[in-house]
Write a protein that holds these residues in place. Structure first.
Motif: not given
Length: 128
Positions: A18, A20-22, A24-25, A28, A110-111, A114, A116
């Motif tokens: 979470y 890491q994804k936050r 990256i978000f 963005y 950046l993807q 992310k 996975v």
């Protein structure tokens, strides 16, 4: 032990994923915001030059001064046709396109970072 055998990577906790994804978000959001501000600034410049705005005006002078460094790398690519006081500044249009493509490329870069899950990996690999 053979040298090319990779050790299994410990799975990340849901909290780590979470975070890491936050991050990256948020990256963005920052990239799209910066691109939006830059595109609006360049659009103002393009329209002001096209309609022959008075460069002695404070607002016009501000827009020209702030946007000049962003179009500098693109200045001599095409001639800049002028009709009376109206100027069709191709360098501004090219800068707008190039900066949008660069932002899009950074977002896709950046993807790669992310996190996975195994299901997403299986689905993506199987579909390609």
């Amino acid at each position: 032990m053979p040298q090319n055998v990779q050790q299994p990577v410990a799975p990340q906790s849901p909290q780590q994923v979470y975070r890491q994804k936050r991050a990256i978000f948020r990256a963005y959001q920052v990239i799209w915001y910066i691109l939006g501000v830059l595109e609006v600034l360049l659009a103002f410049r393009f329209l002001l030059r096209l309609f022959g705005a008075n460069p002695a005006s404070g607002f016009v002078s501000f827009i020209y001064g702030v946007s000049a460094p962003f179009i500098a790398p693109f200045r001599a690519i095409f001639p800049t046709p002028a009709f009376d006081q109206s100027v069709l500044e191709w360098s501004t249009l090219i800068a707008m396109v190039v900066y949008a493509v660069v932002a899009y490329g950074i977002i896709h870069l950046l993807q790669i970072g992310k996190p996975v899950g195994p299901e997403e990996v299986e689905e993506t690999v199987d579909s390609q």
